[in-house]
Structures are given as C-alpha cells and as structure tokens.
Design an enzyme around this catalytic site. Structure first.
Site, PDB file in Angstrom:
ATOM      1  N   ASP A 119       2.090   6.353  46.813  1.00 48.45           N
ATOM      2  CA  ASP A 119       2.890   7.530  46.487  1.00 48.45           C
ATOM      3  C   ASP A 119       2.438   8.132  45.159  1.00 48.45           C
ATOM      4  OD1 ASP A 119       5.360   9.265  46.695  1.00 48.45           O
ATOM      5  OD2 ASP A 119       5.783   8.194  44.823  1.00 48.45           O
TER       6      ASP A 119
ATOM      7  N   GLU B 213      -1.258   9.784  48.482  1.00 49.96           N
ATOM      8  CA  GLU B 213      -0.781  11.122  48.164  1.00 49.96           C
ATOM      9  C   GLU B 213      -1.254  11.408  46.744  1.00 49.96           C
ATOM     10  OE1 GLU B 213       3.495  13.424  47.716  1.00 49.96           O
ATOM     11  OE2 GLU B 213       3.261  11.381  46.963  1.00 49.96           O
TER      12      GLU B 213
END
Length: 618
Positions: A262, A297
């Site tokens: 993330d 990401e």
C-alpha cells in the site's frame, strides 16, 4: 536459546513451553505478564528481551514497563482476540495440516486479480464465509485473490489500512486457523492469495509500538496518514526486522502467494537496500521453491520498483496503473476534475497505456504542479496492473457508487472488455463480475472524538470533487460509521447460470486465457486510433490466422472497411469475421452490427468487438 522460527513474538517451542522475544531498546528491563503470572525477561544485546516460559496455545500475555502499571500487547502478537487494546494470545500455527504441497506458487503474467474486503465480501464477513464463494471466483476466471489488509486494527469494522498489529489476523474475521484454511482451500481450487500490507504508517488507535521504542517512528519524514516509519534513521534495525519478519511470517505460516504494498511512495528509505527491495527479496527467499508476486500501489508510478536489483530497482512484479483508470473514468462518467483533471478520456490515452504503460512518465502534471512519473518504456505490459475500479476509486470519486451504476451499460461493458483483453494485468473489484450495484464507501470504527476527526479529514479530501459537494456537505459522521459499513455488504443472491454480466466476464477471461493471440499471448502488439473514441489494437500472432483485431468504439456504429489504416487490413488470403462483441444480446446488449466483407466491416457502436481472420472463400 530455544529454536525459533521468527525473530520476535511468542512461539511454542515444546508442548508446554513458549519462547517470547520482543524489541524494546528504550527499557532496561521488561516484565512478562502471562496467564496471571509475572516473569522478568532476560535482556539481550541490541535492545531485545526474551525468555522461555510455561505456556500453552491460548495463553494470554502482555508486557509491563517499570513505572507503568498498564499491560501492553506484543508488537509481534499472533492473535488479539479482544482487539488491539487487549492481551495477546499465543497461537501454534504449526498444527494446520496443509494440503497444498504440490502448489507451485504464482507469477504475474497471465493472471486475473480480484480485490476483496473480507468484512463486506459476505454478509457474515468472515474467512469461512468468503471461502464458500472461491469456487465461483475460479469459475468466472479469477486466478489471484488480493485481500485488503487483514492485520489487526481498532474497532469492529474498517478498511484495514489503519492496522496496528502486523502479525495478528483481524479477530473479527475469524481465528488465524481460518485464514490458513482459506488459503489452503484457494490453492486446492487453483487460486492464489496475496495480501495487501501497509508498511508506511500505523493506525491512530491501538498502536503501542512507541511504548516499546521511540525509534519505530521517523524524525525525518512526514506521512499523509500519521507518523512516518523509521526505515533508515538511527536505530532503524528493529523496525526493519519487524517488517521483514512479518513478510516471512505471512509466507511461511499462511502460505500466501505474495503482497500488494500500500502507498509505497510513503515508505521512505535511503538505505543501501531499500526496505521495499528487501521485503521483495525476503518474500521470494521464504517461499522458494514456490513463486510469489509482489506488486505495489505507487502514486508517482516509478518504474524502478519493477526493475531488477542489478539495474537499481526493487525487483517487484508490477505497479498499479492509476493513469489508465483516470482516463477510463473520464470517458465513462464525464468527470473531469480533481485528480482526473489531466486526462481526456480519449482513445489516444488508452492506446498509449496499451503500448507504453503509464501515461505520465516524467512530463509535467498540472494537478500536482510538477513532473510526475519516470520513464517506463522498457517494462513489459504485464507489469502494469489495470483496473476500472478498486476500493479507493469507488469510495473517493463517486462516494461509494460503482461505475456500473453511473456509466451507460454498453460503454461499461465495452471498457470491461478492454480491461480483460488488453495486454496488461487486469484487476477486478469484488462484485464487478456480476455488475453488483452495492456501494463501497469509506468506513471505520473509532472513539467518538477520533471518528469525528477522521470524518472531517474525509470531508476535506472529498472537497476536490465539486460535483459531489452537495453529497458530502450534508453528510454526518454516520456516513463513515456502521450504517456505511452495513450498506457495503455484498449480496451474492444471483444465478451465474443466467446472469448476463457474469457470463460476459466468464467469456472474457476464457478468451483471454485460451485464445492464442489475444492479450499477453500475442507475439507483437500494434495500435492506432480512428478518432477520439475509437481504439484499434492489432494483436499479431505467430501466423496469419492467429492475428486479432480489437476495436473499442464508444461512438456510433462505424464502417472501417475502407479506413486508411494498415492495421485494419486483414492478413493476405483472409478476411475479418466477428469473434466476440460486448453488445451480444447474451450479455444484455442490443446485438452485433452486421458486415459483408470486403465492402463493409462495422465496429459496433458503444462496444468492444474482436475480429479474427477467416479464409476468403475460393
């Protein structure tokens, strides 16, 4: 010292003994409280405290510091039955009888990813309940389950990105053994499972790591969501070990097939080996000889994450392509503001994404008033992960409404086809495969004061979307509370045998997997645009009969038989015939436009059409 598998946490080392080890360099001594007993731990070099004690699986324990009467949970707890504020529980993860000895692991090429949130994927919100739907995901063509974060977090519901106990599977989803069973069952069905992990910050509630050491957090960097973590400053070794041990733990004890990192841009590190490169290496070493995938990401979308270590990269398998999402959203909804304001939603952008990956590779990006991205022209298409929706985009750009409920149905089907037949690696969001209209908004469960602060921050963030102003300005704090959470629970009450959207997604994944020329099977990809809303991709196979012509046409029917574009020309001695079309009546469409070669070759309007070569009748 008793043999340990992982460097920190509590581990059963015999039928009656556990070895417990924790990094707490700020404290000269540490007291273990376990099953009502208090035991002084031995201080070790490097700020560690450890000891072997009589215990059993299920024993509850925590730590006390001199001058502090509170008992704190283990930073590497394997289980928090009462949440992050309660005592830790000892778990023996070696008792699961794994059935996946023949499972080879997974590599990224050829995969179809599927993002799900355990808490809302089913009404029950547990691993056991989600497990019951794995066979259907396999049947629709999904190959990799990407679970939103499952590390322990505060509250009775949440997205999981505010986790505070990285080693403890969230107690509300079931015991750790249920997660092991979920992964084992998935492997038995041919499905891989990767975890979404958050190593850029810790949640605002239930985070006790600073009680053990002030060196867990950074004194150099700032983070969007809380204190940045210390991966490269003084005494960073404890945090680095915690992260790398956590990666090895998920792979070894739960057999996960990799990770989605993330917000990797918020993981700051100038060490000789960046922690993202280190965790990728550790994941592969721990899994060997099985293969794992590590993707990220990364908002700036830097290709160095995907480059091998010997080329100065981090060795990851892929990065999410936010650019393509933004362009498609503009095309399907007309939204042209906030972080979609630098995209036009045109066929030229989709072509560039198909041929080159990211759209911004170092040029000026007006929304951020600076350059965005870095050159990525050397990376293969499968390393770019494409999606029409994910948890962030459904919750952010439409306050929980899905594209299928906003876009025109034909255009949505057409772009679904482009997603699954393009050269990139596609990702679906839970329920997308049957066109679920169940919303997915932001939700969390904190104390009233913290909940109000999070709500205010959420309102400020949504302020960039002017067309949603009336929605967020009249909202109350309940908009991120239990009502929001309950509204997001999926209803699986549809019949895959007759549902037209499920049939379309199944047929698309089958075509992607089995056609010898489409997607990543092609020997070469060429493309062009006929106008702003018509994309042409020519997949060139090993022989003429394997060529494919894919047309995405978001305008009206268009005859391309005489188009002055060499990619439209069929292979010699062949003519084009329709192989597949998103406007097929079987998928809820109006039907496929007719054509008569060589005079007429119609790309059906508001559709994606795939043509294949057939021999010209002699």
């Amino acid at each position: 010292m008793a043999a340990r598998v992982h460097p920190v946490g509590a581990e059963m080392v015999s039928a009656s003994d556990a070895h417990i080890r924790v990094w707490a360099p700020d404290h000269a001594s540490l007291t273990l409280v376990i099953d009502g007993r208090t035991i002084g731990l031995d201080a070790e070099a490097g700020g560690y405290h450890a000891g072997q004690v009589v215990a059993r699986p299920g024993s509850r324990y925590g730590f006390r510091f001199d001058g502090d009467d509170k008992t704190y949970p283990d930073p590497a707890s394997r289980s928090q039955p009462d949440g992050p504020d309660g005592l830790s529980a000892i778990v023996d993860l070696s008792t699961h009888a794994w059935q996946d000895a023949a499972w080879p692991g997974v590599s990224l090429p050829g995969q179809v990813l599927y993002e799900l949130h355990i808490g809302t994927f089913t009404r029950e919100g547990t691993w056991r309940a989600a497990e019951a739907h794995l066979a259907r995901l396999r049947d629709v063509g999904v190959t990799v389950i990407q679970m939103m974060p499952v590390a322990e977090f505060a509250g009775s519901f949440g997205w999981g990105y505010d986790g505070v106990q990285w080693f403890a599977p969230y107690h509300g989803y079931g015991p750790p053994a249920d997660l092991q069973h979920f992964v084992d069952t998935a492997h038995g069905l041919g499905l891989a499972v990767i975890l979404d992990v958050v190593y850029n910050h810790l949640g605002p509630s239930g985070n006790y790591l600073p009680k053990f050491s002030r060196w867990y957090t950074s004194r150099t960097y700032a983070n969007e969501w809380g204190e940045a973590l210390n991966f490269d400053g003084a005494h960073c070794e404890g945090l680095r070990e915690l992260v790398l041990a956590n990666v090895a733990y998920w792979v070894r004890e739960f057999h996960v097939d990799g990770f989605r990192i993330d917000a990797a841009q918020q993981v700051y590190d100038v060490s000789p080996e960046h922690v993202l490169a280190a965790l990728t290496r550790v994941a592969r070493e721990t899994a060997a000889p099985r293969s794992v995938i590590v993707v990220a990401e990364h908002e700036p979308q830097h290709a160095r994450l995907m480059r091998p270590a010997d080329a100065g990269g981090y060795g990851m398998d892929g990065v999410f392509n936010e650019d393509l999402h933004h362009s498609v959203r503009v095309a399907l909804t007309g939204t042209h503001e906030a972080y979609t304001s630098d995209y036009r939603g045109t066929a030229r952008e989709w072509l560039s994404a198909a041929l080159h990956g990211f759209l911004f590779q170092g040029q000026y990006y007006p929304w951020q008033s600076g350059r965005r991205g870095a050159p990525a022209l050397d990376r293969p298409p499968h390393e770019f992960i494409a999606f029409l929706e994910n948890h962030d985009q459904v919750a952010n750009a439409a306050v929980g409404r899905r594209l299928v409920a906003i876009a025109s149905p034909p255009a949505w089907r057409a772009m679904s086809a482009l997603l699954l037949l393009g050269p990139w690696t596609p990702l679906l969001f839970q329920g997308q495969e049957w066109g679920a209209r169940t919303p997915f908004g932001f939700f969390c469960d904190h104390s009233p004061e913290l909940q109000a602060a999070v709500f205010q921050g959420r309102q400020a963030f949504l302020g960039q979307f002017t067309r949603l102003r009336d929605v967020y300005e009249r909202a109350t704090v309940d908009a991120i509370g239990r009502p929001a959470f309950e509204a997001c629970r999926l209803d699986h009450g549809f019949d895959p045998q007759v549902d037209p959207t499920w049939r379309m997604y199944r047929d698309l994944t089958t075509l992607r997997r089995e056609d010898a020329a489409l997607g990543q099977h092609a020997q070469r990809l060429a493309g062009s645009t006929l106008d702003e809303h018509t994309l042409l991709l020519r997949y060139l196979g090993r022989s003429a009969h394997e060529d494919r012509l894919l047309l995405v046409n978001l305008g009206p029917d268009v005859d391309i038989a005489g188009a002055p574009d060499p990619l439209v020309a069929p292979p010699e001695l062949f003519e084009w015939s329709v192989l597949w079309c998103s406007e097929d009546r079987a998928y809820g469409g109006l039907g496929i436009a007719g054509n008569s070669q060589p005079v007429k070759l119609v790309a059906t309007g508001q559709a994606t059409t795939v043509f294949r070569p057939t021999l010209v009748p002699s």
